[in-house]
Design a protein around this motif. Structure first.
Motif, PDB file in Angstrom:
ATOM      1  N   PHE A 358      -1.002  -7.957   0.852  1.00  0.00           N
ATOM      2  CA  PHE A 358      -1.115  -8.913  -0.252  1.00  0.00           C
ATOM      3  C   PHE A 358      -0.855  -8.226  -1.596  1.00  0.00           C
ATOM      4  CE2 PHE A 358      -4.036 -10.136  -3.658  1.00  0.00           C
ATOM      5  CZ  PHE A 358      -3.661 -11.445  -3.906  1.00  0.00           C
ATOM      6  N   CYS A 359      -1.538  -7.102  -1.837  1.00  0.00           N
ATOM      7  CA  CYS A 359      -1.401  -6.431  -3.129  1.00  0.00           C
ATOM      8  C   CYS A 359       0.017  -5.922  -3.340  1.00  0.00           C
ATOM      9  CB  CYS A 359      -2.401  -5.278  -3.231  1.00  0.00           C
ATOM     10  SG  CYS A 359      -4.133  -5.799  -3.369  1.00  0.00           S
ATOM     11  N   GLY A 360       0.598  -5.342  -2.297  1.00  0.00           N
ATOM     12  CA  GLY A 360       1.953  -4.829  -2.425  1.00  0.00           C
ATOM     13  C   GLY A 360       2.967  -5.920  -2.690  1.00  0.00           C
ATOM     14  N   LYS A 361       2.888  -7.005  -1.940  1.00  0.00           N
ATOM     15  CA  LYS A 361       3.845  -8.102  -2.126  1.00  0.00           C
ATOM     16  C   LYS A 361       3.677  -8.742  -3.509  1.00  0.00           C
ATOM     17  CE  LYS A 361       6.219 -10.168   0.586  1.00  0.00           C
ATOM     18  NZ  LYS A 361       5.834 -10.941   1.775  1.00  0.00           N
ATOM     19  N   LEU A 362       2.419  -8.930  -3.946  1.00  0.00           N
ATOM     20  CA  LEU A 362       2.187  -9.559  -5.243  1.00  0.00           C
ATOM     21  C   LEU A 362       2.732  -8.694  -6.379  1.00  0.00           C
ATOM     22  CD1 LEU A 362       0.961 -12.123  -6.429  1.00  0.00           C
ATOM     23  CD2 LEU A 362      -1.248 -10.947  -6.560  1.00  0.00           C
ATOM     24  N   LEU A 363       2.722  -7.375  -6.194  1.00  0.00           N
ATOM     25  CA  LEU A 363       3.258  -6.471  -7.203  1.00  0.00           C
ATOM     26  C   LEU A 363       4.767  -6.269  -7.072  1.00  0.00           C
ATOM     27  CD1 LEU A 363       0.391  -3.843  -7.227  1.00  0.00           C
ATOM     28  CD2 LEU A 363       1.037  -5.323  -9.138  1.00  0.00           C
ATOM     29  N   GLY A 364       5.372  -6.918  -6.064  1.00  0.00           N
ATOM     30  CA  GLY A 364       6.828  -6.913  -5.966  1.00  0.00           C
ATOM     31  C   GLY A 364       7.409  -5.893  -5.014  1.00  0.00           C
ATOM     32  N   LEU A 365       6.609  -5.403  -4.068  1.00  0.00           N
ATOM     33  CA  LEU A 365       7.104  -4.400  -3.133  1.00  0.00           C
ATOM     34  C   LEU A 365       7.505  -5.015  -1.801  1.00  0.00           C
ATOM     35  CD1 LEU A 365       4.599  -1.462  -3.692  1.00  0.00           C
ATOM     36  CD2 LEU A 365       6.926  -1.695  -4.566  1.00  0.00           C
ATOM     37  N   PRO A 366       8.528  -4.434  -1.142  1.00  0.00           N
ATOM     38  CA  PRO A 366       8.933  -4.864   0.198  1.00  0.00           C
ATOM     39  C   PRO A 366       7.969  -4.273   1.222  1.00  0.00           C
ATOM     40  CG  PRO A 366      10.286  -3.031  -0.528  1.00  0.00           C
ATOM     41  CD  PRO A 366       9.371  -3.341  -1.667  1.00  0.00           C
ATOM     42  N   MET A 367       6.847  -4.943   1.430  1.00  0.00           N
ATOM     43  CA  MET A 367       5.685  -4.324   2.058  1.00  0.00           C
ATOM     44  C   MET A 367       5.686  -4.468   3.569  1.00  0.00           C
ATOM     45  SD  MET A 367       3.325  -2.661   0.525  1.00  0.00           S
ATOM     46  CE  MET A 367       1.988  -1.672   1.190  1.00  0.00           C
ATOM     47  N   GLY A 368       5.512  -3.334   4.224  1.00  0.00           N
ATOM     48  CA  GLY A 368       5.314  -3.290   5.662  1.00  0.00           C
ATOM     49  C   GLY A 368       3.965  -2.674   5.979  1.00  0.00           C
ATOM     50  N   VAL A 369       3.605  -2.695   7.258  1.00  0.00           N
ATOM     51  CA  VAL A 369       2.315  -2.156   7.693  1.00  0.00           C
ATOM     52  C   VAL A 369       2.513  -1.396   8.999  1.00  0.00           C
ATOM     53  CG1 VAL A 369      -0.054  -2.693   8.411  1.00  0.00           C
ATOM     54  CG2 VAL A 369       1.023  -4.032   6.585  1.00  0.00           C
ATOM     55  N   ASP A 370       1.950  -0.206   9.063  1.00  0.00           N
ATOM     56  CA  ASP A 370       1.799   0.469  10.345  1.00  0.00           C
ATOM     57  C   ASP A 370       0.490  -0.039  10.930  1.00  0.00           C
ATOM     58  OD1 ASP A 370       1.829   2.071  12.539  1.00  0.00           O
ATOM     59  OD2 ASP A 370       1.928   3.969  11.468  1.00  0.00           O
ATOM     60  N   VAL A 371       0.583  -0.968  11.857  1.00  0.00           N
ATOM     61  CA  VAL A 371      -0.587  -1.581  12.481  1.00  0.00           C
ATOM     62  C   VAL A 371      -1.107  -0.570  13.500  1.00  0.00           C
ATOM     63  CG1 VAL A 371      -1.407  -3.562  13.801  1.00  0.00           C
ATOM     64  CG2 VAL A 371       0.417  -3.856  12.112  1.00  0.00           C
ATOM     65  N   CYS A 372      -2.137   0.191  13.120  1.00  0.00           N
ATOM     66  CA  CYS A 372      -2.458   1.372  13.910  1.00  0.00           C
ATOM     67  C   CYS A 372      -3.924   1.743  13.798  1.00  0.00           C
ATOM     68  CB  CYS A 372      -1.594   2.547  13.446  1.00  0.00           C
ATOM     69  SG  CYS A 372      -1.902   3.049  11.729  1.00  0.00           S
ATOM     70  N   TYR A 373      -4.339   2.665  14.668  1.00  0.00           N
ATOM     71  CA  TYR A 373      -5.685   3.224  14.619  1.00  0.00           C
ATOM     72  C   TYR A 373      -5.683   4.578  15.312  1.00  0.00           C
ATOM     73  CZ  TYR A 373      -6.050   1.591  19.485  1.00  0.00           C
ATOM     74  OH  TYR A 373      -5.831   1.371  20.828  1.00  0.00           O
ATOM     75  N   THR A 374      -6.666   5.396  14.978  1.00  0.00           N
ATOM     76  CA  THR A 374      -6.829   6.682  15.652  1.00  0.00           C
ATOM     77  C   THR A 374      -7.763   6.504  16.837  1.00  0.00           C
ATOM     78  OG1 THR A 374      -8.658   7.254  14.180  1.00  0.00           O
ATOM     79  CG2 THR A 374      -6.459   7.984  13.533  1.00  0.00           C
ATOM     80  N   ASN A 375      -7.708   7.442  17.769  1.00  0.00           N
ATOM     81  CA  ASN A 375      -8.446   7.278  19.019  1.00  0.00           C
ATOM     82  C   ASN A 375      -9.956   7.413  18.860  1.00  0.00           C
ATOM     83  OD1 ASN A 375      -6.358   6.787  21.041  1.00  0.00           O
ATOM     84  ND2 ASN A 375      -5.623   8.832  20.512  1.00  0.00           N
ATOM     85  N   HIS A 376     -10.430   7.916  17.716  1.00  0.00           N
ATOM     86  CA  HIS A 376     -11.875   8.004  17.517  1.00  0.00           C
ATOM     87  C   HIS A 376     -12.405   6.876  16.641  1.00  0.00           C
ATOM     88  CE1 HIS A 376     -10.112  10.019  14.097  1.00  0.00           C
ATOM     89  NE2 HIS A 376     -11.257  10.357  13.559  1.00  0.00           N
ATOM     90  N   ALA A 377     -11.575   5.878  16.344  1.00  0.00           N
ATOM     91  CA  ALA A 377     -12.017   4.702  15.600  1.00  0.00           C
ATOM     92  C   ALA A 377     -12.569   3.653  16.565  1.00  0.00           C
ATOM     93  CB  ALA A 377     -10.870   4.108  14.798  1.00  0.00           C
ATOM     94  N   ASP A 378     -13.441   2.800  16.061  1.00  0.00           N
ATOM     95  CA  ASP A 378     -13.992   1.713  16.867  1.00  0.00           C
ATOM     96  C   ASP A 378     -13.019   0.533  16.805  1.00  0.00           C
ATOM     97  OD1 ASP A 378     -15.569   0.047  18.338  1.00  0.00           O
ATOM     98  OD2 ASP A 378     -17.120  -0.221  16.815  1.00  0.00           O
ATOM     99  N   ALA A 379     -11.858   0.722  17.431  1.00  0.00           N
ATOM    100  CA  ALA A 379     -10.797  -0.289  17.414  1.00  0.00           C
ATOM    101  C   ALA A 379      -9.993  -0.147  18.693  1.00  0.00           C
ATOM    102  CB  ALA A 379      -9.898  -0.097  16.195  1.00  0.00           C
TER     103      ALA A 379
END
Length: 472
Positions: A358-379
């Motif tokens: 949201f913040c990146g797009k609103l500021l005018g950036l071509p925003m992508g996301v690395d949808v990710c997590y590390t193996n020690h996260a609760d995800a």
């Protein structure tokens, strides 16, 4: 701009308690939805009631305050100077009388058309955008981001309505040419790679950087594919490689929201400007001249002890002020990559990913996301499925995809090539147009835009498939 600006005290009576926040920096931190990084830094609200009190005060705060009180001192930080010096008062004029809450209502209302949002960008500061995100629900973040249209181009055109691109990430733990090439073709057969084919090198020497660039460029040329590639070495390595004649498409750099944090990455605005000019000098784009690729992530400034007492989400938004100075082709937040010390679980990762987008797009950036997590996260991958689905509805420019959703070099979990097929199937999002045409021409897409089994494409791909067996 004085370093000794008057600091406003913000106070409210709520639940029989008077809540007082001594300055804007504290108010923003206490208003932030809970995340482990702010707790680690001692910045988070101690109770839900304190958080609500801060959010109520923040909602009533005039936007003009953000131009008069800077969360990181002007004299101490070139990022702060860039934010203030680049601010466009004329673009800000239509909303200058609004509060943070008023901006939220305007953004969600019918007046906030894609055209008006684009005109507003130069008048927004990262702190304004971070502030309004803190009082928004997930559906608000999605609804507004979906209205923001940011289009960039190099060999493919990114950010067009109804489109979703992917980064094909064929990393290898030893930068072996055959391993990179095999993962690359695996991705191409699944229709990945229209945002960029990007390799994180295991080393950062100029020779290895150049070798990876030459390999990726050889694949591109043999396939006559409209793709851009990138070796994600340090920006100074890229500058030296360009000087030696390396075939560099995109120049990459990780960036953060303060001068001190960027110094930890070994860069400043002057070095980034030099890299931008070096990339432009090669004139390798065919449909556009956006040559920069930036990565960011909540927690990077805190991990470098360079956050100046500012919450991690506001610091992340400040990194976008750095990025937009250099007209990047793509920017992405590596949202869960830094670890559970900063985003503890799937809920926090999901919230952060949507905030950053949201913040990146609103500021005018071509925003992508690395949808990710590390193996020690609760995800887990269910959390990633949910975030991917929400981001697609929010109009994310691109996502990162790796073989089997498991990056064997960086040792974290991301999305797979097949996850991109899922989201295209359920949302109807198409590839970048130039890449879509190529996929159809070589037989990887049928006339209805559906992925084929690849058998019809083997003859077209054969000139480059030999690289898997012949690479040294």
């Amino acid at each position: 701009m004085s370093d000794h600006q008057p600091k406003a005290r913000h106070a409210i009576d709520l639940g029989g308690t008077r809540w007082t926040f001594p300055d804007l920096r504290t108010l923003l931190a206490r208003a932030t939805p809970l995340r482990s990084g702010d707790q680690l830094a001692g910045l988070a609200a101690e109770t839900a009631v304190e958080r609500i009190a801060a959010q109520m005060l923040l909602a009533d705060l005039p936007l003009s305050v953000f131009l008069n009180e800077i969360v990181v001192p002007y004299e101490a930080c070139e990022v702060s100077r860039a934010i203030i010096d680049d601010h466009d008062a004329a673009a800000f004029s239509p909303i200058r009388s609004l509060t943070v809450g008023g901006l939220r209502e305007w953004l969600l209302g019918p007046m906030a058309t894609p055209e008006r949002l684009a005109a507003l960008r130069p008048g927004l500061t990262p702190e304004m955008v971070a502030a309004v995100s803190k009082i928004m629900r997930l559906q608000d973040l999605i609804a507004v981001a979906a209205k923001c249209q940011v289009t960039t181009a190099f060999r493919t055109t990114l950010g067009l309505p109804g489109r979703l691109a992917t980064r094909l990430q064929p990393n290898h733990p030893t930068d072996d040419d055959r391993g990179i090439a095999a993962a690359l073709f695996d991705g191409l057969l699944a229709g990945a790679g229209d945002a960029v084919i990007g390799v994180n090198p295991a080393t950062d020497g100029v020779e290895d950087y150049t070798r990876v660039c030459r390999l990726l460029d050889e694949v591109r040329l043999r396939l006559d594919a409209p793709v851009q590639h990138c070796c994600l070495g340090h920006v100074t390595t890229a500058i030296e490689a360009i000087g030696r004649g390396a075939p560099v498409d995109l120049v990459f750099q990780s960036i953060a929201g303060s001068e001190a944090a960027n110094r930890g990455f070994g860069v400043d605005l002057a070095i980034l400007a030099e890299a931008h000019q070096a990339g432009l000098s090669l004139n390798r784009g065919t449909v556009g001249r956006n040559v920069m690729y930036f990565e960011t992530g909540q927690g990077s400034a805190l991990s470098a002890d360079a956050h100046h007492g500012v919450d991690q989400q506001t610091m992340e938004a400040r990194a976008y002020a750095v990025a937009r100075r250099f007209d990047p082709l793509i920017v992405n937040t590596v949202v869960g990559f830094i670890g559970p010390e900063y985003l503890y679980d799937g809920k926090q990762i999901t919230r952060a990913g949507l905030e950053d987008h949201f913040c990146g797009k609103l500021l005018g950036l071509p925003m992508g996301v690395d949808v990710c997590y590390t193996n020690h996260a609760d995800a887990d991958q269910d959390d990633m499925d949910a975030l991917l689905t929400l981001l697609a509805q929010a109009g994310v420019t691109f996502v990162i995809t790796v073989p089997g959703a498991d990056d064997v070099m960086l040792n974290y979990q991301s999305l797979s090539y097949h996850d991109a097929l899922y989201i295209r199937g359920v949302t109807g999002r198409r590839h970048a147009p130039e890449f879509e045409d190529w996929l159809t021409r070589v037989g990887l897409l049928d006339r209805d835009g559906r992925l084929t089994d690849g058998s019809a494409a083997l003859s077209a791909l054969r000139p480059a498939l030999s690289l898997i067996g012949s690479a040294a």
